[in-house]
Write a protein that holds these residues in place. Structure first.
Motif, PDB file in Angstrom:
ATOM      1  N   LEU A   3     -26.897  -6.433 -22.952  1.00 17.20           N
ATOM      2  CA  LEU A   3     -27.230  -5.287 -22.072  1.00 17.20           C
ATOM      3  C   LEU A   3     -25.771  -4.822 -21.736  1.00 17.20           C
ATOM      4  CD1 LEU A   3     -29.464  -3.891 -20.219  1.00 17.20           C
ATOM      5  CD2 LEU A   3     -29.126  -5.693 -18.492  1.00 17.20           C
ATOM      6  N   HIS A   4     -25.499  -3.824 -22.116  1.00 18.83           N
ATOM      7  CA  HIS A   4     -24.361  -2.816 -21.760  1.00 18.83           C
ATOM      8  C   HIS A   4     -24.517  -2.047 -20.475  1.00 18.83           C
ATOM      9  CE1 HIS A   4     -21.312   0.298 -22.429  1.00 18.83           C
ATOM     10  NE2 HIS A   4     -20.530  -0.441 -23.089  1.00 18.83           N
ATOM     11  N   ILE A   5     -23.456  -2.473 -19.718  1.00 20.07           N
ATOM     12  CA  ILE A   5     -23.482  -1.823 -18.334  1.00 20.07           C
ATOM     13  C   ILE A   5     -22.122  -0.868 -18.455  1.00 20.07           C
ATOM     14  CG2 ILE A   5     -23.509  -1.636 -15.905  1.00 20.07           C
ATOM     15  CD1 ILE A   5     -25.582  -3.643 -16.756  1.00 20.07           C
ATOM     16  N   GLY A   6     -22.386   0.413 -18.419  1.00 18.41           N
ATOM     17  CA  GLY A   6     -21.419   1.502 -18.727  1.00 18.41           C
ATOM     18  C   GLY A   6     -21.350   2.353 -17.446  1.00 18.41           C
ATOM     19  N   GLU A   7     -20.377   3.289 -17.813  1.00 13.88           N
ATOM     20  CA  GLU A   7     -19.793   4.474 -16.443  1.00 13.88           C
ATOM     21  C   GLU A   7     -21.367   5.082 -16.308  1.00 13.88           C
ATOM     22  OE1 GLU A   7     -17.506   5.025 -14.985  1.00 13.88           O
ATOM     23  OE2 GLU A   7     -16.053   3.922 -16.119  1.00 13.88           O
ATOM     24  N   ARG A   8     -22.306   5.356 -17.459  1.00 15.43           N
ATOM     25  CA  ARG A   8     -23.580   6.348 -17.259  1.00 15.43           C
ATOM     26  C   ARG A   8     -24.602   5.570 -17.124  1.00 15.43           C
ATOM     27  NH1 ARG A   8     -23.632   9.743 -21.682  1.00 15.43           N
ATOM     28  NH2 ARG A   8     -22.307   8.121 -22.744  1.00 15.43           N
ATOM     29  N   GLY A   9     -24.644   4.239 -16.554  1.00 13.46           N
ATOM     30  CA  GLY A   9     -25.693   3.348 -16.590  1.00 13.46           C
ATOM     31  C   GLY A   9     -25.970   2.365 -17.780  1.00 13.46           C
ATOM     32  N   TRP A  10     -27.180   1.793 -17.714  1.00  9.13           N
ATOM     33  CA  TRP A  10     -27.397   0.625 -18.806  1.00  9.13           C
ATOM     34  C   TRP A  10     -28.108   1.371 -19.975  1.00  9.13           C
ATOM     35  CZ3 TRP A  10     -32.074  -0.748 -20.182  1.00  9.13           C
ATOM     36  CH2 TRP A  10     -33.398  -0.477 -19.273  1.00  9.13           C
ATOM     37  N   ARG A  11     -27.449   0.206 -21.186  1.00  5.27           N
ATOM     38  CA  ARG A  11     -28.362   0.471 -22.478  1.00  5.27           C
ATOM     39  C   ARG A  11     -28.595  -0.780 -22.999  1.00  5.27           C
ATOM     40  NH1 ARG A  11     -28.155   4.921 -20.748  1.00  5.27           N
ATOM     41  NH2 ARG A  11     -27.449   6.635 -21.678  1.00  5.27           N
ATOM     42  N   LEU A  12     -29.767  -0.979 -23.606  1.00  2.52           N
ATOM     43  CA  LEU A  12     -30.248  -2.328 -24.284  1.00  2.52           C
ATOM     44  C   LEU A  12     -29.648  -2.338 -25.756  1.00  2.52           C
ATOM     45  CD1 LEU A  12     -31.449  -4.952 -23.368  1.00  2.52           C
ATOM     46  CD2 LEU A  12     -33.744  -3.953 -23.765  1.00  2.52           C
ATOM     47  N   LEU A  13     -29.023  -3.176 -26.432  1.00  2.00           N
ATOM     48  CA  LEU A  13     -28.409  -3.374 -27.367  1.00  2.00           C
ATOM     49  C   LEU A  13     -29.192  -4.304 -28.294  1.00  2.00           C
ATOM     50  CD1 LEU A  13     -24.751  -3.833 -26.527  1.00  2.00           C
ATOM     51  CD2 LEU A  13     -26.130  -1.485 -26.879  1.00  2.00           C
ATOM     52  N   ASP A  14     -29.091  -4.521 -29.629  1.00  2.00           N
ATOM     53  CA  ASP A  14     -29.448  -5.292 -30.570  1.00  2.00           C
ATOM     54  C   ASP A  14     -30.882  -5.635 -30.839  1.00  2.00           C
ATOM     55  OD1 ASP A  14     -26.766  -6.201 -30.841  1.00  2.00           O
ATOM     56  OD2 ASP A  14     -26.753  -7.632 -29.397  1.00  2.00           O
ATOM     57  N   PHE A  15     -31.680  -4.779 -31.342  1.00  4.92           N
ATOM     58  CA  PHE A  15     -33.200  -4.648 -31.518  1.00  4.92           C
ATOM     59  C   PHE A  15     -33.644  -4.978 -32.879  1.00  4.92           C
ATOM     60  CE2 PHE A  15     -33.077  -2.179 -27.582  1.00  4.92           C
ATOM     61  CZ  PHE A  15     -34.269  -2.467 -26.996  1.00  4.92           C
ATOM     62  N   ALA A  16     -32.679  -5.740 -33.516  1.00  6.55           N
ATOM     63  CA  ALA A  16     -32.835  -6.234 -34.923  1.00  6.55           C
ATOM     64  C   ALA A  16     -34.175  -7.023 -35.289  1.00  6.55           C
ATOM     65  CB  ALA A  16     -31.719  -6.812 -35.579  1.00  6.55           C
ATOM     66  N   ARG A  17     -34.327  -7.630 -34.044  1.00  3.08           N
ATOM     67  CA  ARG A  17     -35.553  -8.893 -34.178  1.00  3.08           C
ATOM     68  C   ARG A  17     -36.764  -8.554 -33.322  1.00  3.08           C
ATOM     69  NH1 ARG A  17     -34.574 -14.427 -34.560  1.00  3.08           N
ATOM     70  NH2 ARG A  17     -36.485 -14.446 -35.473  1.00  3.08           N
ATOM     71  N   LEU A  41     -20.870   3.469 -26.728  1.00  3.58           N
ATOM     72  CA  LEU A  41     -21.010   3.307 -25.296  1.00  3.58           C
ATOM     73  C   LEU A  41     -19.715   3.301 -24.624  1.00  3.58           C
ATOM     74  CD1 LEU A  41     -24.122   1.204 -25.518  1.00  3.58           C
ATOM     75  CD2 LEU A  41     -24.228   3.744 -25.118  1.00  3.58           C
ATOM     76  N   GLY A  42     -18.479   2.964 -25.425  1.00  2.00           N
ATOM     77  CA  GLY A  42     -17.400   2.867 -24.701  1.00  2.00           C
ATOM     78  C   GLY A  42     -17.221   1.345 -23.928  1.00  2.00           C
ATOM     79  N   PRO A  43     -16.357   0.903 -22.966  1.00  2.00           N
ATOM     80  CA  PRO A  43     -16.059  -0.422 -22.751  1.00  2.00           C
ATOM     81  C   PRO A  43     -17.080  -0.408 -21.497  1.00  2.00           C
ATOM     82  CG  PRO A  43     -14.360   1.174 -21.973  1.00  2.00           C
ATOM     83  CD  PRO A  43     -15.486   1.956 -22.905  1.00  2.00           C
ATOM     84  N   SER A  44     -17.737  -1.890 -21.306  1.00  2.00           N
ATOM     85  CA  SER A  44     -18.523  -1.953 -20.368  1.00  2.00           C
ATOM     86  C   SER A  44     -17.834  -2.126 -18.869  1.00  2.00           C
ATOM     87  CB  SER A  44     -19.415  -3.117 -20.269  1.00  2.00           C
ATOM     88  OG  SER A  44     -18.514  -4.194 -20.804  1.00  2.00           O
ATOM     89  N   VAL A  45     -18.653  -1.538 -17.731  1.00  2.00           N
ATOM     90  CA  VAL A  45     -17.665  -1.602 -16.511  1.00  2.00           C
ATOM     91  C   VAL A  45     -17.846  -3.045 -15.848  1.00  2.00           C
ATOM     92  CG1 VAL A  45     -18.121   0.793 -16.164  1.00  2.00           C
ATOM     93  CG2 VAL A  45     -19.753  -0.621 -15.211  1.00  2.00           C
ATOM     94  N   ARG A  46     -18.754  -3.813 -16.360  1.00  2.00           N
ATOM     95  CA  ARG A  46     -19.027  -5.424 -15.684  1.00  2.00           C
ATOM     96  C   ARG A  46     -19.916  -6.013 -16.780  1.00  2.00           C
ATOM     97  NH1 ARG A  46     -23.736  -5.344 -13.023  1.00  2.00           N
ATOM     98  NH2 ARG A  46     -24.491  -3.636 -12.462  1.00  2.00           N
ATOM     99  N   GLU A  47     -19.994  -7.152 -16.285  1.00  2.00           N
ATOM    100  CA  GLU A  47     -21.130  -8.290 -17.173  1.00  2.00           C
ATOM    101  C   GLU A  47     -22.416  -7.870 -16.526  1.00  2.00           C
ATOM    102  OE1 GLU A  47     -20.068 -12.191 -17.731  1.00  2.00           O
ATOM    103  OE2 GLU A  47     -18.245 -11.631 -18.809  1.00  2.00           O
ATOM    104  N   ALA A  48     -23.453  -7.997 -17.377  1.00  2.00           N
ATOM    105  CA  ALA A  48     -24.753  -7.740 -16.877  1.00  2.00           C
ATOM    106  C   ALA A  48     -25.081  -9.312 -16.009  1.00  2.00           C
ATOM    107  CB  ALA A  48     -25.907  -7.577 -17.829  1.00  2.00           C
ATOM    108  N   ASP A  49     -25.844  -8.809 -14.742  1.00  2.59           N
ATOM    109  CA  ASP A  49     -26.428 -10.167 -13.884  1.00  2.59           C
ATOM    110  C   ASP A  49     -27.689 -10.386 -14.210  1.00  2.59           C
ATOM    111  OD1 ASP A  49     -27.221  -8.298 -11.767  1.00  2.59           O
ATOM    112  OD2 ASP A  49     -25.546  -8.360 -11.009  1.00  2.59           O
ATOM    113  N   ASP A  50     -28.327 -11.175 -13.271  1.00  2.00           N
ATOM    114  CA  ASP A  50     -29.713 -11.396 -13.324  1.00  2.00           C
ATOM    115  C   ASP A  50     -30.753 -10.236 -12.860  1.00  2.00           C
ATOM    116  OD1 ASP A  50     -29.277 -13.967 -14.529  1.00  2.00           O
ATOM    117  OD2 ASP A  50     -30.117 -15.135 -12.673  1.00  2.00           O
TER     118      ASP A  50
END
Length: 303
Positions: free
Chosen positions: A189-203, A92-101
């Motif tokens: 929660l990865h916020i990238g150039e092309r919107g957000w993606r949810l990561l870490d679904f292992a559990r 997904l490349g670098p995130s553009v910012r940290e996810a907020d509430d």
């Protein structure tokens, strides 16, 4: 269970992906899993993630989520070897910012609005109610192994929670009930150039969505019911079910959520201590975390 077979796993995945070699670069590695960025000869990149039991079915959860329309990184290939899962995933490349509430509530509304799927384990009221008893079983196994000897206070707390669990677990299947991410934090929660993606679904599992909302602000700081109440209100305003604010088990929604989330964490820590990590050297850290969480559970669930 062999030592970490990540090199062999990566070889298998490269073969499936039609690649011959790749340069590996560690992003984050710990005893049970690792995340690396791999670069192919043509300069293209992918994320290589590997993990051992019980994190070895994340590829299924991610594919399921993707099929059901949840924004997640795409799994290019996956393989299992000696109880370890390996995945090659979209970078997904670098995130553009940290996810907020507000990012958090938007992602939770999408995830919790997704129809639930059979392969996911289920945490309903019956299962929730038995968490303290299951934690007690882990404690007995630890003691049989001559560990956790000075933890009578842990036993007492679990005993009291177990007695109150029937009444306090009521309302577990109130909406939102369905997909629970279970590692729902801003870092997932990865916020990238092309919107957000949810990561870490292992559990991921099927259960009360309030557990996700309670986990968002983490468990390092003391639980903050007022802060969670605001988060729940933002969730409803963003399109989440109004039932997220409904009292359950004789408690406010926020106390119920924070209390049961911490009880869920206690059972997981104790299982990790005896089963997955199983290293006596880690006992002091685990005991400390469990004590802190149990104090919170007794307070939040008003026991």
């Amino acid at each position: 269970m062999t030592a970490n077979p990540s090199a062999e796993l990566l070889d298998n995945l490269l073969t499936v992906a039609g690649q011959t070699t790749a340069v590996r670069e560690e992003v984050r590695v710990w005893s049970m899993s690792g995340v690396e960025r791999v670069t192919f000869p043509d300069g293209a990149t992918a994320i290589f993630k590997y993990a051992k039991k019980p994190f070895d079915s994340e590829d299924q959860a991610l594919r399921l989520a993707h099929t059901l329309g949840v924004p997640v990184p795409q799994v290019h290939a996956s393989a299992v070897l000696d109880g370890w899962l390996g995945m090659l995933m979209e970078d997904l490349g670098p995130s553009v910012r940290e996810a907020d509430d507000l990012d958090g509530v938007a992602a939770a509304v999408v995830l919790h609005g997704t129809r639930t799927a059979p392969p996911l384990p289920v945490l309903d009221q019956e299962r929730l109610r038995t968490l303290p008893a299951r934690a007690m079983e882990h404690l007995e196994r630890l003691r049989k192994a001559d560990r956790w000897q000075g933890a009578d206070d842990v036993e007492d707390a679990l005993d009291r929670i177990a007695q109150a669990a029937e009444a306090r677990s009521a309302g577990a299947t109130l909406e939102p009930f369905g997909w629970v991410h279970s590692e729902f934090h801003p870092t997932s929660l990865h916020i990238g150039e092309r919107g957000w993606r949810l990561l870490d679904f292992a559990r991921a599992f099927t259960g009360p969505g309030l557990l996700d909302l309670a986990s968002w602000h983490g468990t390092i700081e003391p639980p903050h019911p007022v802060r969670l109440r605001v988060f729940l209100e933002q969730y409803v305003a963003a399109g989440g079910t109004p039932d997220a604010l409904a009292p359950r088990g004789g408690l406010t929604a926020e106390n119920w959520a924070l209390g049961w989330h911490r009880m869920w964490a206690v059972e997981w820590f104790m299982e990790q201590s005896i089963r997955w990590i199983n290293d006596p050297a880690t006992d002091p850290a685990y005991i400390k975390a469990v004590r802190r969480h149990l104090t919170d559970v007794l307070h939040l669930l008003e026991i």
